[in-house]
Write an enzyme that holds these catalytic residues in place. Structure first.
Site, short mmCIF file in Angstrom:
data_model
loop_
_atom_site.label_atom_id
_atom_site.label_comp_id
_atom_site.label_asym_id
_atom_site.label_seq_id
_atom_site.Cartn_x
_atom_site.Cartn_y
_atom_site.Cartn_z
N TYR A 143 0.82 -1.21 0.00
CA TYR A 143 0.00 0.00 0.00
C TYR A 143 0.86 1.26 0.00
CZ TYR A 143 -4.69 -1.95 0.83
OH TYR A 143 -5.90 -2.58 0.71
N LYS A 194 3.32 -15.18 1.72
CA LYS A 194 3.48 -15.87 0.43
C LYS A 194 4.97 -16.15 0.27
CE LYS A 194 1.83 -17.44 -3.50
NZ LYS A 194 0.91 -18.61 -3.58
N ASP A 226 -2.84 -18.17 -0.15
CA ASP A 226 -3.87 -18.86 -0.94
C ASP A 226 -4.52 -19.97 -0.12
OD1 ASP A 226 -1.41 -20.16 -1.01
OD2 ASP A 226 -1.57 -20.79 -3.11
N ASP A 250 -6.18 -7.06 4.06
CA ASP A 250 -7.35 -6.41 3.46
C ASP A 250 -8.29 -7.48 2.91
OD1 ASP A 250 -8.95 -4.32 2.32
OD2 ASP A 250 -8.06 -4.79 0.38
N ASP A 254 -12.02 -9.29 4.75
CA ASP A 254 -13.35 -9.31 4.12
C ASP A 254 -13.91 -10.73 4.11
OD1 ASP A 254 -13.18 -6.57 3.56
OD2 ASP A 254 -14.06 -6.82 1.56
C1 IPM Z 1 -10.32 -1.40 4.21
C2 IPM Z 1 -10.63 -0.77 2.89
C3 IPM Z 1 -9.50 0.18 2.55
C4 IPM Z 1 -8.22 -0.61 2.42
C5 IPM Z 1 -9.73 1.05 1.30
C6 IPM Z 1 -11.04 1.79 1.36
C7 IPM Z 1 -8.59 1.99 1.06
O1 IPM Z 1 -10.82 -1.73 1.93
O2 IPM Z 1 -10.18 -0.67 5.21
O3 IPM Z 1 -10.22 -2.63 4.26
O4 IPM Z 1 -7.93 -1.16 1.35
O5 IPM Z 1 -7.49 -0.68 3.40
MG MG Z 2 -10.85 -3.72 2.66
#
Ligand code: IPM
Ligand code: MG
Length: 360
Positions: A143, A194, A226, A250, A254
Site C-alpha cells: 500500500y 506468500k 492462498d 485487506d 473481508d
Molecule cells: C479497508 C478498505 C481500505 C483498504 C480502502 C477503502 C482503502 O478496503 O479498510 O479494508 O484497502 O485498506
Molecule cells: Mg478492505
C-alpha cells in the site's frame, strides 16, 4: 470527577452519516449512565471533503484527529469520486489518515453471533463458534512501498508499479501486537504470507518465527495466503488470531467478515504506538443504499465499543454497548443485510431506537 473525552467524528460518505448519528446517540446515553462526557467535533473526510475542499483529507481534519482522544470514522467513497486522479480519491484520504496517525496495527475481529448463524452463507456446523481476530499491518507493505505509480517506458508504453516492502522493525512491531493479542485470546497465532514466492514474505516469516521465542505460551503456525483463504472458508474454527501484511489482511478480513453473515456487523480498531486510534466498521459506504434508512448501524456501534475498550480504556461502557447489540438481535430486530425468516425488518433509525431502549 467525571471523565471527559474529545472525539473526532468523521461521518464521511454514503451511509456514513446515518450510522454515525445512531452511534453518537448510543455513546451519549452510555456516557450519561456512566458519568462520561464526550466532546464531539465533526470533521470532513473522503468524498465529502473532496466536494468541500478538493482534498480527501484536509489539514484541519488531520490536526483535529491528532488533537483528540480517539477518532470515530464511518465510511468513505462512492461512485461519484471513483474516476478522480488518485491523489484526490477518498481512499487516499483514508490511507493518509492511517499514515498520519501512525496506525500500524489494525484489529479486525470476526466472531459469529449465535443470533446470526443463519445469515451466514456457510453451513451452521462450519461457522458455529467462529471467533477470529485478524491483525493486519496497516501502514506498510504494497500500500505504501516505493516506487509506485504509472510510468512511461522508453518505448512509450505505460508501466504500473507498486512495491511490496517490509523492514524488520515493521514486521517486529506488528508481530508483537499479534502475539500479545493471541496471548489474551485462545493462545494460537497463524501468520499468513506468500513466502514460497515473495522475498518480502520470507523475511516476514523469518522474523515472526524468531519473535515466537519470546512468546512460548503462544502456538505459532504459518500459512501461505492462498491456502489461508481456502482454510477460512473450509474450516474457519481452526483459527484464533491471524497476523498478516497490509494487502493480504485487506482481503482475508473481508473473507473472515463474511463468515459471520454480514460485513455490516464487523468493527475494527486501528492503533499506533501512542496517540489516538481510529475506530471504524470494516464495511464501506454502501452508496447503493445511502440515504434510504436501510443501513445496518451495528458495526459502527461496535466500533465505538472498541473505541471505549481499546482507545479510552472504558471497558464498562464497551460492554454495555455490546450487550445492547446482542439484546436487539435477541429481540429479533434485523436490518436488510442480516434479515432472516420471522425476524422484524427495521431501518437504520429504528435499529438505533431499539439500541437506546436496550441500554435504558
Ligand atoms: C479497508 C478498505 C481500505 C483498504 C480502502 C477503502 C482503502 O478496503 O479498510 O479494508 O484497502 O485498506
Ligand atoms: Mg478492505
Amino acid at each position: 470527577m467525571s471523565k471527559q473525552y474529545r472525539i473526532t467524528l468523521l461521518p464521511g460518505d454514503g451511509i456514513g452519516p446515518e450510522i454515525m448519528s445512531v452511534t453518537v446517540a448510543v455513546l451519549k446515553q452510555v456516557g450519561e449512565q456512566l458519568g462520561i462526557k464526550f466532546e464531539f467535533q465533526e470533521a470532513l473526510m473522503g468524498g465529502a471533503a473532496i466536494d468541500a475542499t478538493g482534498n480527501p483529507l484536509p489539514d484541519e481534519t488531520l490536526t483535529a484527529c491528532k488533537n483528540s482522544d480517539a477518532v470515530l470514522l464511518a465510511a468513505i467513497g462512492g461512485y461519484k469520486w471513483d474516476n478522480l486522479p488518485r491523489h484526490q480519491r477518498p481512499e487516499t484520504g483514508l490511507l493518509g489518515l492511517r499514515a498520519g496517525l501512525g496506525l500500524f496495527a489494525n484489529l479486525r475481529p470476526a466472531s459469529i453471533l449465535p443470533q446470526l448463524i443463519d445469515a451466514s452463507s456457510l453451513k451452521r456446523e462450519v461457522v458455529e463458534g467462529v471467533d477470529i481476530m485478524v491483525v493486519r499491518e496497516l501502514t506498510g507493505g504494497i500500500y505504501f512501498g516505493q516506487p509506485k505509480g504509472i510510468f512511461e517506458t522508453e518505448t512509450g508504453e505505460k508501466r504500473g508499479v507498486n512495491t511490496m516492502v517490509y523492514s524488520e522493525s515493521e514486521i517486529d512491531r506488528i508481530g508483537r501486537v499479534a502475539f500479545e493479542t493471541a496471548r489474551k485470546r485462545g493462545g494460537k497465532l497463524c501468520s499468513v504470507d506468500k513466502a514460497n514466492v515473495l522475498d518480502v514474505s520470507q523475511l516476514w516469516r523469518d522474523r515472526i518465527t524468531q519473535l515466537a521465542a519470546e512468546y512460548p505460551d503462544v502456538e505459532l503456525s504459518h500459512l501461505y495466503v492462498d491456502n489461508a483463504a481456502m482454510q477460512l472458508i473450509r474450516a474457519p474454527k481452526q483459527f484464533d488470531t491471524i497476523v498478516t501484511g497490509n494487502l493480504f489482511g485487506d482481503i482475508l478480513s473481508d473473507a473472515a467478515a463474511m463468515l459471520t453473515g454480514s460485513i455490516g456487523m464487523l468493527p475494527s480498531a486501528s492503533l499506533g504506538a501512542s496517540g489516538p486510534g481510529v475506530f471504524e466498521p470494516v464495511h464501506g459506504s454502501a452508496p447503493d443504499i445511502a440515504g434510504q434508512d436501510k443501513a445496518n448501524p451495528l458495526a459502527q456501534v461496535l466500533s465505538a465499543a472498541m473505541m471505549m475498550r481499546y482507545g479510552l480504556n472504558e471497558p464498562e461502557a464497551a460492554t454495555r454497548m455490546e450487550q445492547a447489540v446482542l439484546k436487539v438481535l435477541d429481540a429479533g430486530y434485523r436490518t436488510g443485510d442480516i434479515m432472516s425468516a420471522e425476524m422484524k425488518l427495521v431501518g437504520c433509525q429504528e435499529m438505533g431506537d431499539a439500541l437506546l431502549q436496550a441500554l435504558a
